[in-house]
Design an enzyme around this catalytic site. Sequence first.
Site, short mmCIF file in Angstrom:
data_model
loop_
_atom_site.label_atom_id
_atom_site.label_comp_id
_atom_site.label_asym_id
_atom_site.label_seq_id
_atom_site.Cartn_x
_atom_site.Cartn_y
_atom_site.Cartn_z
N CYS A 130 11.81 35.70 20.90
CA CYS A 130 10.35 35.75 20.80
C CYS A 130 9.74 34.47 21.37
CB CYS A 130 9.93 35.94 19.34
SG CYS A 130 8.16 35.96 19.14
N CYS A 133 6.69 33.16 19.48
CA CYS A 133 6.99 32.55 18.17
C CYS A 133 7.60 31.16 18.36
CB CYS A 133 8.01 33.37 17.39
SG CYS A 133 7.75 35.11 17.38
N ASP A 134 8.51 31.01 19.31
CA ASP A 134 9.34 29.80 19.38
C ASP A 134 9.06 28.91 20.59
OD1 ASP A 134 10.63 30.76 17.11
OD2 ASP A 134 12.10 31.87 18.28
#
Length: 302
Positions: A130, A133-134
Site C-alpha cells: 500500500c 499507507c506507507d
Amino acid sequence: MVDILIVGAGPAGLTAAIYARRAAKSVLVLEAKSYGGAIINASEIENYPAAAHISGFDFAQKIYDQAKSLGAEIRFERAVDLIDHGDYKTVLTVKNEYQAKTVILATGSENRKLGLENEDRLLGRGISYCATCDGAFFRKKTVAVVGGGNTALEDALYLSDLCEKVWLIHRREEFRGDESDVIALREKANVEFVLNAQVTALIADERLSAIEVTKKSGEKSLLEVSALFIAVGRIPENQNFAKWIELDPEGYSTASENCRTNVPGIFAAGDNRQKEVRQLVTATADGAVAASEAIRYLRAHP
Ligand code: NAP
C-alpha cells in the site's frame, strides 16, 4: 432472521445495504476489517461520477454514514462459513451465527503476493502492499514498485512525488494500466522503468536493502532500494464459501451481471465476482443490482 445479510462493508456491500434499507428490508452487514474495503487506500479518486476529487477514505466514510443513517446494522465480525438451508441461510462468524433469508457476498479481494522468500517477514520492514499507507516512511529514499496495472502505475506516480527515485518493474513490455498514467510516469525525471523483468529475490538483514531483478533474457541485476511496493493484483476472498458457491479457476464467483450465484438466494457483488471491469463504479453498481435481485427473491419467497 434478517431479510438481507451482507458480507463485506466495502463499496459493493454498503451500496447493497443502502438499496436494501430504502426498500425497507432488515439488513445486517458483517465486516472482518474496517469499512470501506480496498478503496480506503486510494489517495485520490477522480473517476467516480459527480465526485471529481475525493479521497478513498472520505468516500468510504460517506458511504458508511449513508448506510448507517438509513438503518443498516453493521457488525465487525469475520464471516467464516455459510450454510444453505434452502429457504434460509446461516452465516457463521468466529463469535456468532446469523440467520438470513438472503445473503449478498461482497467480500472483495486481498493483495496477491509475489511468493518470494522473506516476503512475509519483511512486511513493514521494506515490503508494502500500500503506497498511500506507507509511502511517507520512504520520503527522499529510493524505492521500487512491481506490477503493470493501474495500482502499480498510480503507486509509482504517488511515490515519485515523495521519493528520490522510483524503479517501476513490470514483467512485460506493455502496461495493463491506463496509458495516461504511463505517459505521466515517462515525464517524471525520477522514475525509471525496468520492463520484461521480474523481482526474483529480496536482499535483507533486518530490513530490505536491495532486490534482485531478472530480465526475460536471464540477465540479473541488484537494485538498492529502501522499499518494494508490491502491486501485482488481488485475489478474491471467496474461500470461506467455496463449498457452496461456484468459483472460476481464479477463485472469482461465477455470478454474472445479475449477481446471482448458483445458489438461489445467495448473491455476489463487487470484486469477488467474475467481471471485465473492476472499478469503484462497477462495485457500487453491483451492490445496487445484488440488492435489487435479493429484494426480487424475497418477493417471490415471502
Ligand atoms: P491488475 O490490473 O490485475 O494488474 C496486476 C499487474 O500485476 C499486471 O500488470 C500483472 O502483469 C502483474 N502481475 C500479476 N502477477 C504477477 C507476478 N506474480 N509477478 C509480477 N507481476 C505480476 O491489478 P491492479 O493494478 O491491482 O488493479 C485491479 C483492478 O482495479 C483493475 O481492474 C484496475 O483497473 C482497477 N484499479 C483502478 C484504479 C482506478 O480506476 N483509478 C486504480 C487502481 C486499480 P500482466 O499485465 O503481465 O498480467
